[in-house]
Enzyme design. Structure first.
Site, PDB file in Angstrom:
ATOM      1  N   SER A   1       0.856  -1.189   0.000  1.00 52.92           N
ATOM      2  CA  SER A   1       0.000   0.000   0.000  1.00 52.92           C
ATOM      3  C   SER A   1       0.893   1.241   0.000  1.00 52.92           C
ATOM      4  CB  SER A   1      -0.948  -0.037   1.212  1.00 52.92           C
ATOM      5  OG  SER A   1      -1.836   1.060   1.193  1.00 52.92           O
TER       6      SER A   1
ATOM      7  N   HIS B   1      -2.529  -1.175  -3.298  1.00 54.03           N
ATOM      8  CA  HIS B   1      -3.618  -0.228  -3.111  1.00 54.03           C
ATOM      9  C   HIS B   1      -3.345   1.025  -3.939  1.00 54.03           C
ATOM     10  CE1 HIS B   1      -4.424  -1.998   1.178  1.00 54.03           C
ATOM     11  NE2 HIS B   1      -4.808  -2.807   0.210  1.00 54.03           N
TER      12      HIS B   1
ATOM     13  N   ASP C   1      -4.859  -5.098   5.588  1.00 57.27           N
ATOM     14  CA  ASP C   1      -5.117  -5.894   4.395  1.00 57.27           C
ATOM     15  C   ASP C   1      -3.884  -6.735   4.069  1.00 57.27           C
ATOM     16  OD1 ASP C   1      -6.471  -6.847   2.165  1.00 57.27           O
ATOM     17  OD2 ASP C   1      -5.836  -5.179   0.886  1.00 57.27           O
TER      18      ASP C   1
END
Length: 355
Positions: free
Chosen positions: A168, A195, A288
């Site tokens: 991310s 992400h 995540d």
């Protein structure tokens, strides 16, 4: 609670008005300066000592890319690129010279406005370093690789081994450092869930492809996984793999916090490849990827995480380490060699034709 000091750099008065209204609404962010071009942004970075700068890329006098380079050369400041989706490839060049993240220009209300607030609060606390001026990058020094004899059975077995990466905030820079040192004949496919804001994944793929030995592309429905190829998940769908060694795209739930979802990719890798899977979780915010890494470990696969010292945000990887689903936590620059060792060991152990 201390107030976050922010400079907005954008040549559009309308864009500055929108950014100012969003960032000022909760009282914890103070707009200390507004620059209409990159040269003004450089001056304000020195004079006003902001904790973060939001930077447009397409500006007169000095563009955003040049301004980022100048600021990072003088005294590093966290920079969030807020620009049009049409500037996607340039946005990733901005990451290369020191910006922390990219996102599209938001509307006054909606998910992008909330994400802007979240990102400013997060990135204002990130420690950045002053950098050298950009120069033409020499081709990556690739690790020598010995090609093994092949047979039809051996090649088929090759397709059962895969590296899956979750990341991310700070991920694009980490991916570049990792992937550009891997050789063109890396003997496994690499699939990545990063992400990212909608509309920027194509630019990221082009940027990585221009700097890596292996081909890089956005994964397509029913595309066959091939060793020595890098596949990025689109943001609009969640990437998975099928038992037939092909990619498939799933619709993301409307209430999903992450686009794309790392857990979805890693879980599918665990389900299909089992003990032949390698999972890697890099820098990023949130949790995540933790459940997906757990699935890979429980299936007998191998799991790695980027360590704290080399991470922009020690979040996702920290959560995975704390959950006990990471077998090896390593500095970013040690990961390419270790991945090669893992895949080479796999290949040598399978070098005889299968029965």
């Amino acid at each position: 609670m201390s107030v976050i000091r922010v400079v907005i750099a954008d040549d559009s008065q309308v864009a500055r008005d929108v950014l100012r209204d969003i960032l000022s609404r909760d009282g914890d962010i103070e707009i200390v300066g507004e620059a209409k071009n990159g040269r003004e942004a450089v001056t304000m970075a020195k004079r006003l000592a902001p904790q973060l700068i939001t930077m447009d890329l397409n500006m007169p006098v000095m563009d955003g890319l040049s301004a980022i380079e100048e600021i990072m050369y003088t005294k590093g400041v966290p920079i969030l690129v807020v620009s049009d989706r049409s500037d996607a490839q340039t946005a990733y060049q901005a990451l290369e010279v020191g910006a922390l993240e990219v996102m599209p220009k938001p509307a006054l209300e909606g998910a992008d406005a909330e994400r802007l607030l979240e990102r400013v609060r997060l990135l204002a606390g990130v420690t950045v370093i002053t950098r050298l001026r950009r120069h033409t990058m020499a081709p990556a020094a690739l690790t020598p690789f010995t090609t093994l004899p092949t047979s039809s059975a051996y090649i088929a077995r090759d397709y059962q081994h895969v590296v899956a990466i979750a990341c991310s905030t700070g991920g694009p820079q980490a991916l570049l450092r990792l992937l550009r040192t891997l050789p063109v004949d890396f003997p496994a496919p690499i699939v990545i869930a990063q992400h990212i804001s909608h509309g920027f994944i194509g630019g990221m793929a082009e940027w990585l492809a221009s700097l890596c030995a292996m081909p890089v592309s956005v994964g397509q429905e029913n595309e066959l996984l091939r060793p020595g190829h890098i596949y990025l998940s689109p943001s609009e769908s969640d990437l998975c793999v099928t038992p037939g060694h092909r990619l498939t795209l799933q619709s993301s739930p409307q209430n999903s916090l992450y686009h794309p979802n790392c857990d979805v990719l890693l879980q599918s890798i665990a389900d299909v490849y089992g003990s032949d899977a390698i999972g890697l979780i890099l820098t990023g915010m949130g949790r995540d990827g933790v459940n997906g890494m757990r699935a890979i470990k429980q299936a007998g696969g191998t799991t790695f995480a980027q360590d704290e010292a080399s991470s922009v945000i020690y979040g996702m990887n920290q959560e995975a380490v704390k959950a006990g689903v990471v077998q090896y936590e390593l500095p970013l620059d040690s990961l390419p060699e270790r991945l090669l060792r893992e895949v080479r060991a796999y290949r040598y152990s399978r070098s005889e034709p299968l029965a």
